[in-house]
Enzyme design. Structure first.
Site, mmCIF file in Angstrom:
data_model
loop_
_atom_site.group_PDB
_atom_site.id
_atom_site.type_symbol
_atom_site.label_atom_id
_atom_site.label_comp_id
_atom_site.label_asym_id
_atom_site.label_seq_id
_atom_site.Cartn_x
_atom_site.Cartn_y
_atom_site.Cartn_z
ATOM 1 N N HIS A 175 2.785 -11.305 14.274
ATOM 2 C CA HIS A 175 3.858 -11.814 15.127
ATOM 3 C C HIS A 175 3.611 -13.265 15.559
ATOM 4 O O HIS A 175 4.524 -13.924 16.061
ATOM 5 C CB HIS A 175 3.996 -10.914 16.364
ATOM 6 N N THR A 181 0.848 -1.187 0.000
ATOM 7 C CA THR A 181 0.000 0.000 0.000
ATOM 8 C C THR A 181 0.882 1.234 0.000
ATOM 9 O O THR A 181 1.915 1.267 0.679
ATOM 10 C CB THR A 181 -0.946 0.010 1.222
#
Length: 425
Positions: free
Chosen positions: A396, A344
């Site tokens: 994560h 993006t």
């Protein structure tokens, strides 16, 4: 025998849509595949065509109504001769114009409201005092106008070909109600400007909101930052931009450089290109990169397939085609599904730094930003260099901080040394 107009399969993971606007009204003649109704899905607006030639005899789903795949939206009489001999019940012609005094005794709630078709044009003319061509309005819109007693001539139409939609009527009514409440609360308030506007969220906007919240609730999102010196890429583009455009018919931007840099990094760090599915990790063998495109209705992420096997020209050409479709609202669901990684670019709007949100079920997204000249230490001297901050948001649960940092360094190295991308190093 009547033929049903049904909601077709809309693509992977899409089970329903919202009626945006009926392009035809009851009694209209149709040819095969002629667009009849627009359906707004989670990802795009699609036109549903007539399954057969004939006359539209029934509209069963109103504008603004949510419908599932397979639902019947309307019915077509495929026998034109039968349609001519037994036409759809026409609405009464509008009565002669009356003075405002003649109409003051007629209240909107005095009109019998049953099915949408029970509200005739004559009733609407008397109730609203409008001289608008009401025959172009859908039955659901006419019903709502009668319920609210609004004059359609005062309502701004946003539908196709200048048609009024349910959203137009609801927005007008909400603004009028708010103004009336404000005036009743205090006399001076009558001169105060309206300070809010309520507009029903589109299905695409509702889906964007839900998916972004899903990403925050599900993934353990962290963001790591770095910066890249864009001097080498800018110099390479300046030298070859004209020849590239003449040969390939498309401009050489920064997208292809970052796409190629990301592919090289994804090949080295497979977990960044992977996804979590329950208790399993799915390692993707494809390099299908989603490119975020801003539209008036929100951000969409069409996918450029097999970026590892595409040339710079192929990538730039694909992006230009998909961006055009996105802004025209003609992207298909298939063109926005199956991405393994996303990019993006907030820099086109002037963003200097940001923390992009994951595009589920992907595990990482790269955010690009504005190229800005900044003083940098190079070879023991302070020089001005065109710098860009890079941001990698990642899940994560799957990607450790070490791999996230090394991945971003690999991307940085690729754009700072574009010859490595050309030589696949």
């Amino acid at each position: 025998m009547a033929i049903d107009i049904v909601v077709p399969a809309l693509g992977e993971s899409i089970s329903e849509g919202t009626i945006a606007v009926w392009l035809k009204k009851e009694g209209d003649s149709l040819s095969v595949d002629e667009p009849v109704v627009e359906l707004e899905t989670d990802k795009a607006t699609v036109e549903i065509g007539a399954p057969a030639a004939g006359v539209l005899t029934e509209i069963l789903a109103a504008e603004g109504e949510d419908v599932e795949v397979g639902a019947v939206l309307g019915r077509i009489d495929p026998n034109p001769s039968a349609a001519i001999s037994a036409p759809v019940q026409s609405e009464p012609a509008a009565p002669p114009a009356q003075s405002r005094g003649d109409r003051e005794g007629i209240q909107p709630d005095a009109i019998p409201i049953g099915d949408a078709d029970s509200v005739g044009l004559a009733d609407l003319l008397l109730a609203t005092g409008s001289d608008v061509d009401l025959s172009r309005l859908g039955p659901a819109v006419r019903k709502r106008i009668a319920e609210l007693g609004v004059d359609p001539a005062q309502v701004e139409a946003t539908g196709r070909d200048g048609r009024l939609t349910l959203d137009d009527i609801e927005r007008f009514a909400a603004i009028a109600t708010a103004a009336a409440v404000s005036e009743a609360a205090t006399a001076p308030a009558a001169s105060r400007p309206q300070r809010e506007e309520r507009v029903r969220m589109t299905r695409m906007r509702r889906t964007i909101a839900a998916r972004l919240k899903q990403a925050q609730n599900t993934a353990a999102i962290l963001t790591t930052f770095n910066e890249a010196d864009m001097g080498a890429v800018k110099e390479l583009r300046a030298r070859h931009r004209d020849d590239f455009e003449k040969r390939h018919g498309v401009k050489l931007g920064f997208t292809a450089f970052f796409a190629k840099a990301c592919v090289a990094a994804l090949k080295e760090f497979r977990n960044v290109n992977a996804q979590i599915d329950g208790n399993e990790i799915v390692y993707q063998q494809a390099y299908d990169i989603g490119m975020a495109v801003s539209t008036d209705d929100g951000l969409v992420v069409p996918v450029i397939r097999d970026c590892d096997g595409k040339s710079f020209a192929d990538i730039e050409r694909n992006l230009a085609e998909l961006a055009t479709k996105a802004r025209e609202g003609s992207l298909s669901a298939a063109e926005m599904e199956g991405g393994t990684f996303s990019i993006t670019n907030g820099g086109v709007f002037g963003s200097l730094q940001s923390t992009p949100i994951l595009n589920p079920p992907q595990s990482a997204i790269l955010g690009l930003h504005k190229i800005q000249d900044r003083p940098m230490a190079v070879g023991g001297e302070v020089v001005i260099r065109p710098m860009m901050y890079l941001a990698l948001s990642y899940d994560h649960r799957l990607i450790d901080g070490r791999d996230a940092v090394r991945f971003l360094v690999k991307v940085k190295d690729g754009v700072e040394n574009p010859e490595r991308l050309l030589l696949d190093l």
